[in-house]
Scaffold this motif. Structure first.
Motif, short mmCIF file in Angstrom:
data_model
loop_
_atom_site.label_atom_id
_atom_site.label_comp_id
_atom_site.label_asym_id
_atom_site.label_seq_id
_atom_site.Cartn_x
_atom_site.Cartn_y
_atom_site.Cartn_z
N MET A 239 0.82 -1.20 0.00
CA MET A 239 0.00 0.00 0.00
C MET A 239 0.86 1.25 0.00
N VAL A 240 1.89 1.29 0.84
CA VAL A 240 2.76 2.45 0.93
C VAL A 240 3.47 2.69 -0.40
N MET A 241 3.95 1.64 -1.02
CA MET A 241 4.71 1.80 -2.26
C MET A 241 3.82 2.22 -3.41
N ILE A 242 2.56 1.79 -3.41
CA ILE A 242 1.66 2.18 -4.49
C ILE A 242 1.08 3.57 -4.25
N VAL A 243 0.67 3.87 -3.03
CA VAL A 243 -0.07 5.10 -2.74
C VAL A 243 0.85 6.27 -2.41
N PHE A 244 1.93 6.03 -1.67
CA PHE A 244 2.72 7.14 -1.13
C PHE A 244 4.11 7.30 -1.74
N MET A 245 4.68 6.26 -2.31
CA MET A 245 6.07 6.33 -2.75
C MET A 245 6.24 7.37 -3.86
N GLY A 246 7.32 8.13 -3.75
CA GLY A 246 7.70 9.07 -4.80
C GLY A 246 8.95 8.57 -5.52
N ASN A 247 9.26 9.20 -6.63
CA ASN A 247 10.49 8.82 -7.34
C ASN A 247 11.68 9.52 -6.70
N PHE A 248 12.84 9.43 -7.35
CA PHE A 248 14.07 9.99 -6.79
C PHE A 248 14.30 11.44 -7.19
N GLN A 249 13.30 12.10 -7.76
CA GLN A 249 13.51 13.47 -8.22
C GLN A 249 13.79 14.41 -7.04
N VAL A 250 13.11 14.22 -5.93
CA VAL A 250 13.31 15.12 -4.79
C VAL A 250 14.71 14.96 -4.19
N PRO A 251 15.13 13.76 -3.79
CA PRO A 251 16.46 13.67 -3.17
C PRO A 251 17.61 13.90 -4.14
N LEU A 252 17.46 13.49 -5.41
CA LEU A 252 18.57 13.57 -6.34
C LEU A 252 18.60 14.85 -7.16
N VAL A 253 17.47 15.53 -7.29
CA VAL A 253 17.42 16.72 -8.14
C VAL A 253 16.87 17.94 -7.40
N SER A 320 6.95 14.97 -11.87
CA SER A 320 6.24 14.31 -12.97
C SER A 320 6.77 14.73 -14.34
N ARG A 321 7.88 15.46 -14.33
CA ARG A 321 8.49 15.91 -15.59
C ARG A 321 9.98 15.61 -15.55
N VAL A 322 10.29 14.35 -15.28
CA VAL A 322 11.68 13.92 -15.16
C VAL A 322 12.30 13.72 -16.54
N LEU A 323 11.62 13.01 -17.41
CA LEU A 323 12.16 12.75 -18.73
C LEU A 323 12.26 14.05 -19.53
N ASN A 324 13.33 14.17 -20.28
CA ASN A 324 13.57 15.37 -21.07
C ASN A 324 14.06 14.93 -22.44
N ASP A 325 13.29 15.16 -23.48
CA ASP A 325 13.65 14.73 -24.82
C ASP A 325 14.38 15.83 -25.57
N TYR A 326 15.38 15.44 -26.34
CA TYR A 326 16.21 16.38 -27.09
C TYR A 326 16.16 16.04 -28.57
N ASP A 327 16.34 17.07 -29.41
CA ASP A 327 16.47 16.78 -30.84
C ASP A 327 17.90 16.34 -31.13
N LEU A 328 18.21 16.09 -32.40
CA LEU A 328 19.52 15.55 -32.75
C LEU A 328 20.65 16.55 -32.56
N THR A 329 20.33 17.84 -32.46
CA THR A 329 21.36 18.84 -32.22
C THR A 329 21.67 18.99 -30.73
N GLY A 330 20.95 18.26 -29.89
CA GLY A 330 21.16 18.34 -28.46
C GLY A 330 20.32 19.39 -27.77
#
Length: 877
Positions: A239-253, A320-330
């Motif tokens: 229950m905790v992992m489904i309802v309350f768990m967050g990703n690593f964005q807060v501690p790592l970013v 909720s906006r961790v992924l960041n897509d780039y074009d071929l020029t970076g």
């Protein structure tokens, strides 16, 4: 303050608890029969089943014209469900010994009941502190809820497209509307209760599936009574992992970013959206200061009660906006809508948008419970069970269409695991045909059960597109799924060590490479088809490769992008290799058998439990869901992978959460495993502790911020009384006063109203329909276009020009023609209309129409009623 709130609105929480509990009670007899393979015989899933069955009966009979949308008919549907449930129960032979069942399950019953009421009350209190209905797409969700509540029959009216029914997967809104009508509360209150109910049902479902998964494992190796606390603890962890768990964005970013303790190269290495550089550096660059010169980084004013700084704005939204897509020029993709969304349940609950992917969560867990039940029964599903599975998994198509195919595949996979266990690790041709037939039956039952919805449903989906240049960087992948990757990789390592000589590595490698090969082949085929048959696709390709002098010049960059992001793919492939090697044990030929191999090895006994098989299956499902958008995605109006990543990652989070709870139990408490080294167990314990503490950072600060900082209650000496009703805060007070007065005069009537046409995500437009449920001529245009796809232009006609003309043209004859064209009965003139169109055009309404419900405060907001006689085409001005 809390006690004052309980005195005013606590009865609503109590009523919803009673209603949902009664729905569960009605379905429980059927659950004990249809989910009899689960140790608790479906008790913890009964509420979800009851709501699903009651909602389905009410919706189907209403859609067929037998019932109208009234509280009495909802009660009738509940009685029908109770009767059907008893028939299912008494038709069986092996009825439940309820005394024995209570002795075995009283712990799970008491824990589940306390958990459900605790989550329901707790999240209702969260909403009472901040009953936001203004932000993001909450007005849209409120419109669906209000429209269904007001619709006399089904399919329900679309509040933002008068004379049309909803073209969206709306079953979650339907169940919420059913409970709101039964409890006789407004849609604005029902909205908040829906958020709390979804949290409570998701928590109960996660607890139930986690408990049954671990208890079933323990039943095969130990006396279940002596270790039941482990199953209860494992269920609570799920229950905790489904309802309350967050990703690593807060501690790592987020923490390094806001405290300014990380160098800028670290931000660029993590590369998440909106946190790749410090704002101070951006200002310096705009002023012409080179990056080589140092600048002062200001972390903000100190707030010692928090994490060292004062958190401003929606910092939690960036998780909720961790992924960041780039074009071929970076360069980062230029448009915000081109960037992926990677929500997870706790973020969804914090944001409180009642979108289909959120309201479907309890029923997703029901589908997972069905899959576990199928494996635990250890036999082919009977006809009644197949009907039940088809009904349950088909409902996901109505709740959140993306989920339907995912969990049909999961159920078929569960049938495959059952067959593997029965056949000692092998699937014959008859098994493959049997699984295919089961899958076809599930699809057919979905169509049969939900045909009225499927007939009227329209979508913007238009095939598949290849993902050539935007695979996922490993830093993003780890920040998003790190809490589960660390646990699951350790679990898979332990399973490999436990299985030893049974690990079929050649099968694992062949299976994983085969999956990737199919994905690559699909991607290449889509590229070829697009270039040959889709002219706009060729133009899009030329746009991407133009900076490189053509395709030949761009090819090295494309291959380089794949090489840089290869670690993500390799980790997913590794997970598939280990899962396949474990599920399909190695076959020992006679020449390989020697004295070192035990009799058990020679007999080729499958040495994993049904619970382990289920866990391995859902790990593979999660890895596959993440892997698919690396190669192709569903084509929609965005023409990017935004929605495919969003929907697939969300379900991957659910199955990884559940698998991780079982993995933690296995790593720390499963005494039957062959690998029990102290060092491994201690290391596992440390990893688990770090993962849980890091993951819970997000909800601890996020919930506090939403309840006290964002609401202003932490700084206010006289905060406003707590309330779950955010209607009065949604729009201007004059508009809200006029709308509530008008709703009181309408009663149950469903006329057509017109209001100002404006931009999406703005609660000042479409608000009459959102609050009242009365169909307006046209609401948020871009959303209607998404919902109706290619049929939108024909449906909308000239409404987008007729609405401004109605308000601005000074001639009554022109206004009356528009009124008659759409059979408009009410015209609203409020703050948005005055700002958008001015007040000059109102003179004709004052002269010819009757004003009703004029507001008494602020700028005047008023409804103008069109006399019935003016609806006739023969009537002149």
């Amino acid at each position: 303050m809390v006690f004052d709130w309980l005195a005013r609105e606590g009865w609503i929480v109590l009523v919803w608890w009673v209603l949902v509990t009664l729905a569960g009670a009605a379905a429980l007899p059927a659950c004990t029969r249809l989910l009899g393979g689960l140790p608790d015989r479906g008790y913890t899933l009964a509420r979800a089943v009851g709501l699903l069955m009651t909602g389905f009966v009410f919706w189907l009979l209403g859609s067929l014209g037998f019932l109208r949308n009234t509280p009495g008919n909802i009660v009738l549907s509940w009685l029908i469900v109770g009767g059907l449930s008893l028939i299912i129960y008494f038709r069986g032979v092996d009825r439940v010994d309820w005394k024995s069942w209570w002795r075995e399950n009283r712990g799970v019953v008491i824990t589940g009941e306390l958990l459900f009421i605790g989550l329901l009350l707790g999240w209702s209190l969260v909403r009472a502190h901040l009953p936001d209905l203004r932000t993001t797409e909450k007005p849209m969700d409120l419109m669906f809820l209000s429209s269904i509540m007001r619709s006399p029959t089904f399919p329900p009216n679309d509040g933002w497209m008068a004379d049309y029914s909803i073209s969206y997967y709306y079953f979650g809104y339907f169940i919420s509307a059913m409970l709101s009508k039964l409890s006789n509360i407004s849609s604005t209150l029902g909205y908040s209760m829906t958020v709390a109910l979804v949290v409570a049902l998701t928590g109960l479902g996660g607890f139930g599936v986690g408990y049954n998964l671990i208890q079933a494992r323990q039943n095969t190796v130990l006396d279940s009574r002596s270790v039941r606390w482990k199953s209860l603890s494992g269920g609570l962890l799920a229950m905790v992992m489904i309802v309350f768990m967050g990703n690593f964005q807060v501690p790592l970013v987020e923490f390094p970013y806001q405290t300014r303790i990380a160098p800028e190269w670290y931000l660029q290495l993590t590369g998440t959206q909106a946190t790749t550089t410090y704002p101070e550096r951006e200002v310096a660059r705009a002023a012409g200061i080179p990056d080589s010169e140092p600048i002062t980084l200001n972390p903000g004013s100190i707030d010692v009660t928090q994490w060292g700084i004062e958190r401003r704005g929606w910092w939690w939204f960036r998780a909720s906006r961790v992924l960041n897509d780039y074009d071929l020029t970076g360069q980062v993709m230029p448009n915000w809508y081109a960037q992926p969304i990677d929500e997870f349940p706790q973020f969804s609950f914090l944001l409180a948008d009642n979108h289909p992917h959120v309201t479907a969560l309890p029923f997703v867990l029901l589908a997972l419970g069905m899959s576990l039940n199928l494996i635990l029964l250890g036999r082919s599903p009977q006809k009644g069970e197949i009907l039940f599975y088809g009904f349950g998994v088909g409902a996901l198509v109505f709740l959140n269409t993306w989920d339907g195919p995912i969990y049909i595949i999961t159920l078929v996979g569960a049938d495959g695991v059952r067959r593997l266990i029965r056949n000692q690790g092998r699937l014959g041709l008859s098994d493959l045909f049997g699984m295919a037939g089961f899958g076809i039956a599930l699809v057919a039952l979905t169509v049969i059960f939900y045909l009225p919805f499927l007939i009227s449903f329209r979508s913007q989906a238009a095939g598949l597109l290849p993902n050539v240049i935007t695979p996922t960087f490993f830093s993003h992948f780890f920040i998003m799924f790190g809490p589960f990757l660390l646990v699951l990789l350790m679990y898979l390592l332990k399973e490999s060590l436990h299985a030893r000589e049974w690990m079929n590595w050649s099968m694992g490698i062949r299976t994983a490479l085969g999956v990737v090969g199919i994905l690559v082949l699909v991607m290449l085929s889509l590229i070829l088809v697009a270039l040959l048959f889709v002219p706009e696709a060729l133009g899009l390709v030329n746009q991407f490769v133009a900076p490189f002098g053509g395709l030949s010049g761009a090819l090295p960059s494309i291959l380089g992008r794949r090489l840089v992001t290869l670690p993500t793919t390799l980790v997913l492939i590794l997970m598939l290799v280990i899962v396949s090697a474990r599920l399909f044990p190695r076959v020992f030929h006679s020449s390989e058998v020697n004295d070192d191999l035990s009799d058990r090895t020679q007999r080729m006994v499958v040495n994993y439990s049904p619970s382990t098989g289920f866990t391995l299956l859902i790990i593979a499902i999660g890895a596959g869901l993440i892997l698919v958008p690396e190669f192709f995605y569903l084509r929609d109006q965005f023409s990017t992978r935004i929605n495919t990543v969003f929907k697939f990652y969300y379900q991957a989070w659910i199955v990884f959460s559940l698998a991780s709870s079982f993995a933690i139990y296995t790593l720390l408490f499963d005494m039957s495993a062959r690998i029990q080294r102290t060092v491994f167990r201690v290391t596992s314990g440390v990893v688990v502790a770090v993962v849980i503490l890091a993951g819970l950072w997000f909800p601890v600060y996020g919930i506090y911020d939403r309840m006290f900082l964002e609401s202003g209650r932490a700084r206010s000496e006289n905060p406003a009384p707590l309330s779950m009703d955010g209607g009065s805060q949604m729009i201007s007070s004059s508009d809200y006063e006029a709308i509530t007065c008008w709703m009181g005069q309408l009663g149950d009537r469903v006329p057509v109203v017109v209001e100002a046409l404006g931009g999406a995500y703005n609660p000042s437009f479409g608000r009459v329909a959102a609050i009242s449920g009365v169909p307006s001529l046209l609401g948020w245009e871009n959303h209607e276009r998404q919902w109706r796809g290619s049929t939108y232009d024909a449906a909308v006609g000239t409404r987008a020009t007729d609405i401004p003309n109605l308000y601005t043209d000074m001639r009554w004859e022109e206004a009356q023609a528009i009124i008659q064209r759409y059979d408009i009965e009410y015209i609203f003139f409020g703050s948005s209309e005055r700002q958008q169109y001015g007040s000059a055009g109102e003179e004709k309404f004052i002269e010819y129409l009757e004003p009703v419900c004029s507001s008494s405060s602020g700028s005047s907001s008023v409804f103008y009623r069109v006399p019935l006689a003016m609806h006739s085409d023969t009537q002149t001005g």
